[in-house]
Write a protein that holds these residues in place. Structure first.
Motif, PDB file in Angstrom:
ATOM      1  N   PRO A 153     -10.331  -7.695 -18.155  1.00  0.00           N
ATOM      2  CA  PRO A 153     -10.935  -7.577 -16.818  1.00  0.00           C
ATOM      3  C   PRO A 153     -10.000  -7.949 -15.682  1.00  0.00           C
ATOM      4  CG  PRO A 153     -11.791  -9.505 -17.971  1.00  0.00           C
ATOM      5  CD  PRO A 153     -11.024  -8.706 -18.980  1.00  0.00           C
ATOM      6  N   HIS A 154      -9.108  -8.920 -15.899  1.00  0.00           N
ATOM      7  CA  HIS A 154      -8.264  -9.389 -14.803  1.00  0.00           C
ATOM      8  C   HIS A 154      -7.283  -8.322 -14.331  1.00  0.00           C
ATOM      9  CE1 HIS A 154      -9.880 -13.425 -14.975  1.00  0.00           C
ATOM     10  NE2 HIS A 154      -9.702 -13.431 -16.279  1.00  0.00           N
ATOM     11  N   ALA A 155      -6.882  -7.428 -15.235  1.00  0.00           N
ATOM     12  CA  ALA A 155      -5.987  -6.344 -14.825  1.00  0.00           C
ATOM     13  C   ALA A 155      -6.667  -5.445 -13.808  1.00  0.00           C
ATOM     14  CB  ALA A 155      -5.569  -5.526 -16.049  1.00  0.00           C
ATOM     15  N   TYR A 156      -7.971  -5.273 -13.929  1.00  0.00           N
ATOM     16  CA  TYR A 156      -8.720  -4.414 -13.007  1.00  0.00           C
ATOM     17  C   TYR A 156      -8.930  -5.090 -11.662  1.00  0.00           C
ATOM     18  CZ  TYR A 156      -9.397  -1.419 -16.989  1.00  0.00           C
ATOM     19  OH  TYR A 156      -9.158  -0.583 -18.053  1.00  0.00           O
ATOM     20  N   VAL A 157      -9.135  -6.385 -11.691  1.00  0.00           N
ATOM     21  CA  VAL A 157      -9.282  -7.122 -10.434  1.00  0.00           C
ATOM     22  C   VAL A 157      -7.979  -7.091  -9.644  1.00  0.00           C
ATOM     23  CG1 VAL A 157      -9.699  -9.391  -9.413  1.00  0.00           C
ATOM     24  CG2 VAL A 157     -11.127  -8.608 -11.317  1.00  0.00           C
ATOM     25  N   ALA A 158      -6.854  -7.305 -10.327  1.00  0.00           N
ATOM     26  CA  ALA A 158      -5.552  -7.349  -9.657  1.00  0.00           C
ATOM     27  C   ALA A 158      -5.180  -5.998  -9.064  1.00  0.00           C
ATOM     28  CB  ALA A 158      -4.478  -7.823 -10.629  1.00  0.00           C
ATOM     29  N   SER A 159      -5.360  -4.933  -9.824  1.00  0.00           N
ATOM     30  CA  SER A 159      -4.926  -3.614  -9.371  1.00  0.00           C
ATOM     31  C   SER A 159      -5.968  -2.921  -8.513  1.00  0.00           C
ATOM     32  CB  SER A 159      -4.588  -2.736 -10.578  1.00  0.00           C
ATOM     33  OG  SER A 159      -4.143  -1.466 -10.171  1.00  0.00           O
ATOM     34  N   ASN A 160      -7.201  -2.860  -8.985  1.00  0.00           N
ATOM     35  CA  ASN A 160      -8.211  -2.036  -8.339  1.00  0.00           C
ATOM     36  C   ASN A 160      -8.890  -2.716  -7.160  1.00  0.00           C
ATOM     37  OD1 ASN A 160      -7.485  -0.648 -10.607  1.00  0.00           O
ATOM     38  ND2 ASN A 160      -9.552  -0.329 -11.375  1.00  0.00           N
ATOM     39  N   LEU A 161      -8.888  -4.040  -7.115  1.00  0.00           N
ATOM     40  CA  LEU A 161      -9.508  -4.744  -5.990  1.00  0.00           C
ATOM     41  C   LEU A 161      -8.444  -5.346  -5.070  1.00  0.00           C
ATOM     42  CD1 LEU A 161     -12.542  -6.444  -7.787  1.00  0.00           C
ATOM     43  CD2 LEU A 161     -12.459  -4.266  -6.544  1.00  0.00           C
ATOM     44  N   GLU A 162      -7.645  -6.267  -5.595  1.00  0.00           N
ATOM     45  CA  GLU A 162      -6.599  -6.863  -4.765  1.00  0.00           C
ATOM     46  C   GLU A 162      -5.614  -5.796  -4.275  1.00  0.00           C
ATOM     47  OE1 GLU A 162      -2.913 -10.084  -5.135  1.00  0.00           O
ATOM     48  OE2 GLU A 162      -4.434  -9.955  -6.726  1.00  0.00           O
ATOM     49  N   GLY A 163      -5.188  -4.929  -5.172  1.00  0.00           N
ATOM     50  CA  GLY A 163      -4.247  -3.883  -4.780  1.00  0.00           C
ATOM     51  C   GLY A 163      -4.827  -2.945  -3.752  1.00  0.00           C
ATOM     52  N   PHE A 164      -6.109  -2.627  -3.870  1.00  0.00           N
ATOM     53  CA  PHE A 164      -6.730  -1.716  -2.910  1.00  0.00           C
ATOM     54  C   PHE A 164      -6.844  -2.362  -1.535  1.00  0.00           C
ATOM     55  CE2 PHE A 164     -10.478   0.805  -1.309  1.00  0.00           C
ATOM     56  CZ  PHE A 164      -9.798   1.998  -1.208  1.00  0.00           C
ATOM     57  N   VAL A 165      -7.151  -3.640  -1.487  1.00  0.00           N
ATOM     58  CA  VAL A 165      -7.172  -4.337  -0.195  1.00  0.00           C
ATOM     59  C   VAL A 165      -5.793  -4.292   0.461  1.00  0.00           C
ATOM     60  CG1 VAL A 165      -7.400  -6.594   0.912  1.00  0.00           C
ATOM     61  CG2 VAL A 165      -9.122  -5.837  -0.725  1.00  0.00           C
ATOM     62  N   ASN A 166      -4.750  -4.487  -0.334  1.00  0.00           N
ATOM     63  CA  ASN A 166      -3.396  -4.418   0.218  1.00  0.00           C
ATOM     64  C   ASN A 166      -3.122  -3.052   0.841  1.00  0.00           C
ATOM     65  OD1 ASN A 166      -2.917  -7.040  -0.639  1.00  0.00           O
ATOM     66  ND2 ASN A 166      -1.865  -6.416  -2.517  1.00  0.00           N
ATOM     67  N   VAL A 167      -3.550  -1.990   0.159  1.00  0.00           N
ATOM     68  CA  VAL A 167      -3.354  -0.635   0.685  1.00  0.00           C
ATOM     69  C   VAL A 167      -4.170  -0.436   1.963  1.00  0.00           C
ATOM     70  CG1 VAL A 167      -3.763   1.822   0.222  1.00  0.00           C
ATOM     71  CG2 VAL A 167      -2.742   0.367  -1.539  1.00  0.00           C
ATOM     72  N   LEU A 168      -5.413  -0.872   1.948  1.00  0.00           N
ATOM     73  CA  LEU A 168      -6.256  -0.732   3.141  1.00  0.00           C
ATOM     74  C   LEU A 168      -5.647  -1.445   4.346  1.00  0.00           C
ATOM     75  CD1 LEU A 168      -9.806  -1.266   1.602  1.00  0.00           C
ATOM     76  CD2 LEU A 168      -8.962   0.851   2.629  1.00  0.00           C
ATOM     77  N   GLU A 169      -5.171  -2.647   4.135  1.00  0.00           N
ATOM     78  CA  GLU A 169      -4.593  -3.412   5.239  1.00  0.00           C
ATOM     79  C   GLU A 169      -3.355  -2.729   5.805  1.00  0.00           C
ATOM     80  OE1 GLU A 169      -5.056  -6.907   6.861  1.00  0.00           O
ATOM     81  OE2 GLU A 169      -6.832  -5.618   6.688  1.00  0.00           O
ATOM     82  N   LEU A 170      -2.507  -2.222   4.933  1.00  0.00           N
ATOM     83  CA  LEU A 170      -1.289  -1.574   5.401  1.00  0.00           C
ATOM     84  C   LEU A 170      -1.596  -0.242   6.079  1.00  0.00           C
ATOM     85  CD1 LEU A 170       0.983  -2.507   2.411  1.00  0.00           C
ATOM     86  CD2 LEU A 170       1.295  -3.241   4.778  1.00  0.00           C
ATOM     87  N   CYS A 171      -2.587   0.484   5.594  1.00  0.00           N
ATOM     88  CA  CYS A 171      -3.007   1.707   6.271  1.00  0.00           C
ATOM     89  C   CYS A 171      -3.580   1.391   7.651  1.00  0.00           C
ATOM     90  CB  CYS A 171      -4.041   2.447   5.435  1.00  0.00           C
ATOM     91  SG  CYS A 171      -3.396   3.233   3.936  1.00  0.00           S
ATOM     92  N   ARG A 172      -4.365   0.344   7.716  1.00  0.00           N
ATOM     93  CA  ARG A 172      -4.965  -0.058   8.993  1.00  0.00           C
ATOM     94  C   ARG A 172      -3.899  -0.423  10.019  1.00  0.00           C
ATOM     95  NH1 ARG A 172      -7.408  -6.095   9.702  1.00  0.00           N
ATOM     96  NH2 ARG A 172      -7.593  -6.084  11.989  1.00  0.00           N
TER      97      ARG A 172
END
Length: 321
Positions: free
Chosen positions: A94-113
């Motif tokens: 499960p932790h691999a999904y939290v790191a990539s799909n949640l934390e990683g997605f927030v990083n992408v959203l912030e940089l796009c913003r």
């Protein structure tokens, strides 16, 4: 202007890079080349499909590295396909999904913003429908009863993107992919698993005793949908939309295996198993919304699209597959 593709060495990502470059776009990519499956396949895929695209080795959880890449490339559009994939794998990791799909997605959203990105197109999944919806799945149906953590992270991505669209005006489009297949596909999915096993004379596990149907969608149709969505950013008061990308023609699992048998020229040795945790019995996409928005119309059925996968497996993996 640059289009940044994350997960560029992945199955869909490499084909998207190829298609963008073919129409004259300036394309850059990133991928962490993790070992969820053999990284050699990812490197070979890139070499075959998009050898001239600049793909950096970078993990989504690396906030500083990701920020430096955005600062260097200054992308005006982002196609975000990177994620930890796999329904069953999420039950044990499960932790691999939290790191990539949640934390990683927030990083992408912030940089796009903060980077002024004009349109973010991101991968969701048909898995989000879980137990809440009935086929054909439409984007208006509920997605609040996922059958796996993977599905839950993809549903969360849609909520997160909506929030950024509402708060900051970031145009974002989510794409719910339905069982994508084609040459250079993922080796953990049924099209390659079954093709390789039948070619090698190994038994295949047929879950739910074969009583399953899937909306198998050829990668060429998916790529057409990704580019169509990319070219039509949302302009609603909250600039966020979600689309199904599927073939809208579910195929019985036994029929799917039959196409592989005929292409391989030998019968499958089937071992029937109960339904696996996290699996969905039937998927079917209602693609009306995508057709109306950007003319999405899948063209490839399994009788045409699946035999080349079997032949590619024979060529790439060898006689033992």
């Amino acid at each position: 202007m640059t289009v940044l593709v994350t997960g560029a060495a992945g199955f869909i990502g490499a084909y998207v890079c190829q298609a963008l470059a073919a129409r004259g776009e300036r394309v850059a990519g990133l991928d962490n080349y993790n070992d969820y499956y053999d990284p050699r396949l990812k490197h070979d895929r890139v070499a075959a499909l998009c050898p001239d695209v600049d793909i950096r080795r970078l993990d989504l959880a690396d906030r500083e590295g990701l920020a430096a890449l955005f600062a260097e490339l200054r992308p005006d559009r982002v196609v975000h396909l990177a994620a930890q994939a796999g329904v069953r794998y999420s039950l044990q990791n499960p932790h691999a999904y939290v790191a990539s799909n949640l934390e990683g997605f927030v990083n992408v959203l912030e940089l796009c913003r903060h980077g002024g990105v004009r349109h973010l197109v991101y991968a969701s999944s048909s898995s989000v429908y879980g137990d809440s919806a009935t086929p054909p799945f439409s984007e208006d149906q509920r997605i609040d009863r996922p059958r796996s953590l993977y599905a839950a992270t993809k549903a969360a991505n849609e909520l997160m993107a909506y929030t950024y669209a509402q708060l900051y005006g970031l145009p974002a489009t989510g794409l719910r992919f339905f069982t994508v297949y084609g040459p250079w596909g993922r080796p953990d999915m049924a099209p390659l698993l079954f093709s390789r096993a039948v070619l090698a004379g190994r038994p295949i596990e047929v879950f739910n005793h074969g009583r399953m149907e899937r909306d198998f969608t050829h990668v060429s149709d998916i790529v057409a949908g990704v580019l169509g969505a990319l070219d039509h950013p949302p302009r609603e008061p909250v600039p966020h939309r979600v689309f199904n990308l599927g073939n809208h023609t579910p195929v019985a699992l036994e029929d799917f295996i039959g196409v592989i048998e005929r292409a391989a020229g030998r019968p499958a040795h089937k071992v029937y198993r109960p339904l696996q945790p996290g699996d969905m019995v039937r998927t079917m996409a209602d693609t009306t919304r995508a057709r109306q928005a950007f003319g999405f119309e899948p063209k490839v059925g399994i009788d045409t699209g699946l035999p080349p996968v079997v032949h590619w497996c024979r060529d790439y993996f060898g006689a033992a597959a």
